[in-house]
Design a protein around this motif. Structure first.
Motif, PDB file in Angstrom:
ATOM      1  N   UNK A 115       0.840  -1.194   0.000  1.00 16.82           N
ATOM      2  CA  UNK A 115       0.000   0.000   0.000  1.00 16.82           C
ATOM      3  C   UNK A 115       0.876   1.245   0.000  1.00 16.82           C
ATOM      4  N   UNK A 116       0.244   2.372  -0.287  1.00 17.23           N
ATOM      5  CA  UNK A 116       0.913   3.677  -0.243  1.00 17.23           C
ATOM      6  C   UNK A 116       0.135   4.588   0.679  1.00 17.23           C
ATOM      7  N   UNK A 117       0.819   5.525   1.296  1.00 17.02           N
ATOM      8  CA  UNK A 117       0.158   6.469   2.181  1.00 17.02           C
ATOM      9  C   UNK A 117       0.907   7.797   2.148  1.00 17.02           C
ATOM     10  N   UNK A 122       5.108  14.846  -1.680  1.00 16.20           N
ATOM     11  CA  UNK A 122       6.317  15.234  -0.940  1.00 16.20           C
ATOM     12  C   UNK A 122       6.427  14.525   0.403  1.00 16.20           C
ATOM     13  N   UNK A 123       5.337  13.936   0.886  1.00 21.92           N
ATOM     14  CA  UNK A 123       5.349  13.262   2.187  1.00 21.92           C
ATOM     15  C   UNK A 123       4.703  11.884   2.035  1.00 21.92           C
ATOM     16  N   UNK A 124       5.180  11.117   1.069  1.00 21.94           N
ATOM     17  CA  UNK A 124       4.573   9.824   0.754  1.00 21.94           C
ATOM     18  C   UNK A 124       5.470   8.673   1.172  1.00 21.94           C
ATOM     19  N   UNK A 125       4.860   7.510   1.295  1.00 23.87           N
ATOM     20  CA  UNK A 125       5.590   6.286   1.606  1.00 23.87           C
ATOM     21  C   UNK A 125       4.913   5.119   0.907  1.00 23.87           C
ATOM     22  N   UNK A 126       5.707   4.170   0.463  1.00 19.46           N
ATOM     23  CA  UNK A 126       5.177   2.923  -0.068  1.00 19.46           C
ATOM     24  C   UNK A 126       5.632   1.809   0.856  1.00 19.46           C
ATOM     25  N   UNK A 127       4.718   0.881   1.125  1.00 22.11           N
ATOM     26  CA  UNK A 127       5.020  -0.218   2.033  1.00 22.11           C
ATOM     27  C   UNK A 127       4.699  -1.541   1.349  1.00 22.11           C
ATOM     28  N   UNK A 128       5.624  -2.473   1.420  1.00 21.66           N
ATOM     29  CA  UNK A 128       5.417  -3.812   0.874  1.00 21.66           C
ATOM     30  C   UNK A 128       5.534  -4.808   2.016  1.00 21.66           C
ATOM     31  N   UNK A 144       3.470  -3.542  -9.323  1.00 23.09           N
ATOM     32  CA  UNK A 144       2.786  -3.238  -8.060  1.00 23.09           C
ATOM     33  C   UNK A 144       3.235  -1.889  -7.515  1.00 23.09           C
ATOM     34  N   UNK A 145       4.543  -1.661  -7.494  1.00 17.14           N
ATOM     35  CA  UNK A 145       5.064  -0.383  -6.994  1.00 17.14           C
ATOM     36  C   UNK A 145       4.607   0.772  -7.876  1.00 17.14           C
ATOM     37  N   UNK A 146       4.502   0.524  -9.179  1.00 13.64           N
ATOM     38  CA  UNK A 146       4.006   1.570 -10.077  1.00 13.64           C
ATOM     39  C   UNK A 146       2.546   1.898  -9.753  1.00 13.64           C
ATOM     40  N   UNK A 147       1.755   0.876  -9.426  1.00 10.39           N
ATOM     41  CA  UNK A 147       0.367   1.105  -9.010  1.00 10.39           C
ATOM     42  C   UNK A 147       0.318   1.984  -7.759  1.00 10.39           C
ATOM     43  N   UNK A 148       1.137   1.640  -6.768  1.00  9.75           N
ATOM     44  CA  UNK A 148       1.119   2.412  -5.516  1.00  9.75           C
ATOM     45  C   UNK A 148       1.622   3.832  -5.734  1.00  9.75           C
ATOM     46  N   UNK A 149       2.648   3.994  -6.530  1.00  8.70           N
ATOM     47  CA  UNK A 149       3.133   5.345  -6.829  1.00  8.70           C
ATOM     48  C   UNK A 149       2.113   6.082  -7.687  1.00  8.70           C
ATOM     49  N   UNK A 150       1.322   5.326  -8.455  1.00  7.96           N
ATOM     50  CA  UNK A 150       0.207   5.940  -9.176  1.00  7.96           C
ATOM     51  C   UNK A 150      -0.798   6.557  -8.223  1.00  7.96           C
ATOM     52  N   UNK A 151      -1.065   5.870  -7.100  1.00  9.14           N
ATOM     53  CA  UNK A 151      -1.941   6.438  -6.074  1.00  9.14           C
ATOM     54  C   UNK A 151      -1.372   7.762  -5.557  1.00  9.14           C
ATOM     55  N   UNK A 152      -0.057   7.768  -5.324  1.00  5.74           N
ATOM     56  CA  UNK A 152       0.591   8.987  -4.824  1.00  5.74           C
ATOM     57  C   UNK A 152       0.488  10.091  -5.867  1.00  5.74           C
ATOM     58  N   UNK A 267      -3.284  -2.912  -2.267  1.00  3.56           N
ATOM     59  CA  UNK A 267      -3.500  -3.102  -3.703  1.00  3.56           C
ATOM     60  C   UNK A 267      -4.558  -4.169  -3.972  1.00  3.56           C
ATOM     61  N   UNK A 268      -4.634  -5.193  -3.118  1.00  3.82           N
ATOM     62  CA  UNK A 268      -5.732  -6.158  -3.169  1.00  3.82           C
ATOM     63  C   UNK A 268      -6.316  -6.259  -1.770  1.00  3.82           C
ATOM     64  N   UNK A 269      -7.582  -6.600  -1.694  1.00  2.09           N
ATOM     65  CA  UNK A 269      -8.254  -6.692  -0.404  1.00  2.09           C
ATOM     66  C   UNK A 269      -7.584  -7.768   0.447  1.00  2.09           C
ATOM     67  N   UNK A 270      -7.030  -7.401   1.613  1.00  4.26           N
ATOM     68  CA  UNK A 270      -6.324  -8.388   2.428  1.00  4.26           C
ATOM     69  C   UNK A 270      -7.248  -9.294   3.228  1.00  4.26           C
ATOM     70  N   UNK A 271      -8.536  -8.957   3.257  1.00  7.61           N
ATOM     71  CA  UNK A 271      -9.506  -9.724   4.043  1.00  7.61           C
ATOM     72  C   UNK A 271     -10.178 -10.781   3.179  1.00  7.61           C
ATOM     73  N   UNK A 272     -10.514 -11.891   3.782  1.00  9.48           N
ATOM     74  CA  UNK A 272     -11.223 -12.934   3.049  1.00  9.48           C
ATOM     75  C   UNK A 272     -12.714 -12.674   3.156  1.00  9.48           C
ATOM     76  N   UNK A 273     -13.460 -13.113   2.152  1.00  6.69           N
ATOM     77  CA  UNK A 273     -14.906 -12.918   2.151  1.00  6.69           C
ATOM     78  C   UNK A 273     -15.535 -13.616   0.978  1.00  6.69           C
ATOM     79  N   UNK A 274     -16.793 -13.998   1.148  1.00  3.21           N
ATOM     80  CA  UNK A 274     -17.502 -14.699   0.096  1.00  3.21           C
ATOM     81  C   UNK A 274     -18.166 -13.751  -0.868  1.00  3.21           C
ATOM     82  N   UNK A 275     -19.132 -14.260  -1.595  1.00  2.27           N
ATOM     83  CA  UNK A 275     -19.805 -13.476  -2.627  1.00  2.27           C
ATOM     84  C   UNK A 275     -20.562 -12.298  -2.040  1.00  2.27           C
TER      85      UNK A 275
END
Length: 310
Positions: A115-117, A122-128, A144-152, A267-275
């Protein structure tokens, strides 16, 4: 500036403007909902208190969102000497995006995600996570990193945090009707006591759902935008598509439920869940995300974005 760069710049500007307008409307809706809940809970006094909370939450979310999110997951900074290739990858993508290099963090979990936050580029971070580095090859990890930097780059990170914070407070305030019900759910000295009770019961049932739907509208729309920006930045839509498919499978095998309120950041939902839970997922359907990325490759004749637009 080449014709491709002009199209890219104009498209990004239009995307950010569109997102800004949508976000303004959605956050206004969340704020209005919180004020309404406050008014139902405590009349004029409740409205004032709710307004105060909105100001405080927005201030805290703006200035401290990155540190709060990282601390909630026990993230630690990655030193350059520890993973110079990872820092080089982040620096390279950030340069393509035209933003400063974000700080790099790692989460101590084998669940594959990222994720990115941060309140701005100027005050961003990416975490893997430790797991994503093990699961993906470097081509996929760059996607994946390009996606997160895209968020930034698209300034999504702050909005997601603010929306989640306000939505959470709305849900908490509505739940207080249940825990501290009694006098709040009815007014014995009022001829319309039953109407007030039914109205407050409506807040209890409707407000959390409405807040969640508004929050999801913010999160889901931004995932598609970050996918498109990330594909452009890494120059390989298939790399990101392949990574997303691996990550979805990895999340199913190894759910990550630490700090569920921040699940929309990943980047993907970390929680499990059904339909049924999928209807309330903070992320759009994976099949649709992958389809759009594959389409981007088709539109370039199988070439990378940078080569196609050169």
């Amino acid at each position: 500036m080449s014709a491709g760069e002009m199209r890219t710049s104009g498209g990004n500007w239009g995307h950010r403007l569109s997102n800004a307008l949508k976000t303004t409307v959605l956050l206004a809706g969340l704020t209005a909902l919180l004020l309404w809940v406050g008014a139902r809970l405590g009349g004029a006094q409740g409205l004032v208190i709710a307004g105060f909370f909105v100001v405080v939450m927005n201030f805290a979310s703006y200035w401290f969102s990155d540190r709060i999110a990282l601390a909630m997951h026990g993230a630690r900074p990655v030193e350059y000497a520890e993973a110079p290739w990872l820092h080089a990858m982040v620096e390279r993508i950030a340069a393509r995006a035209g933003i400063p290099k974000p700080k790099v963090y790692v989460l101590p979990t084998r669940a594959p995600n990222a994720f990115a936050t941060g309140r701005n580029p100027e005050h961003a971070a990416v975490a893997v996570t430790a797991g994503i580095v093990e699961l993906l090859d470097r081509r996929e990890l760059e996607g994946v990193l390009a996606h997160e930097i895209g968020h930034v780059k698209n300034r999504d990170t702050l909005i997601g945090t603010v929306a989640a914070t306000i939505a959470g407070v709305i849900s908490y305030a509505a739940q207080s009707l249940f825990w501290f019900g009694g006098s709040l759910l009815s007014r014995d000295d009022d001829e319309n006591g039953l109407a007030h009770a039914l109205g407050n019961l409506g807040v209890l049932l409707v407000a959390p759902i409405a807040a969640t739907l508004l929050q999801l509208a913010v999160s889901r729309s931004r995932e598609y935008g970050a996918d498109a920006t990330g594909a452009e930045l890494c120059g390989d839509p298939d790399a990101l598509a392949d990574a997303l498919m691996k990550l979805e499978h990895g999340a199913e095998l190894m759910p990550y439920d630490r700090a569920p309120a921040t699940s929309h950041l990943f980047i993907v939902n970390p929680l499990s869940g059904g339909a049924i839970m999928g209807l309330f997922s903070t992320h759009p359907p994976m099949a649709e995300r992958v389809r759009r990325l594959r389409e981007m490759r088709v539109h370039t004749g199988g070439r990378t974005w940078r080569n196609a637009w050169a």
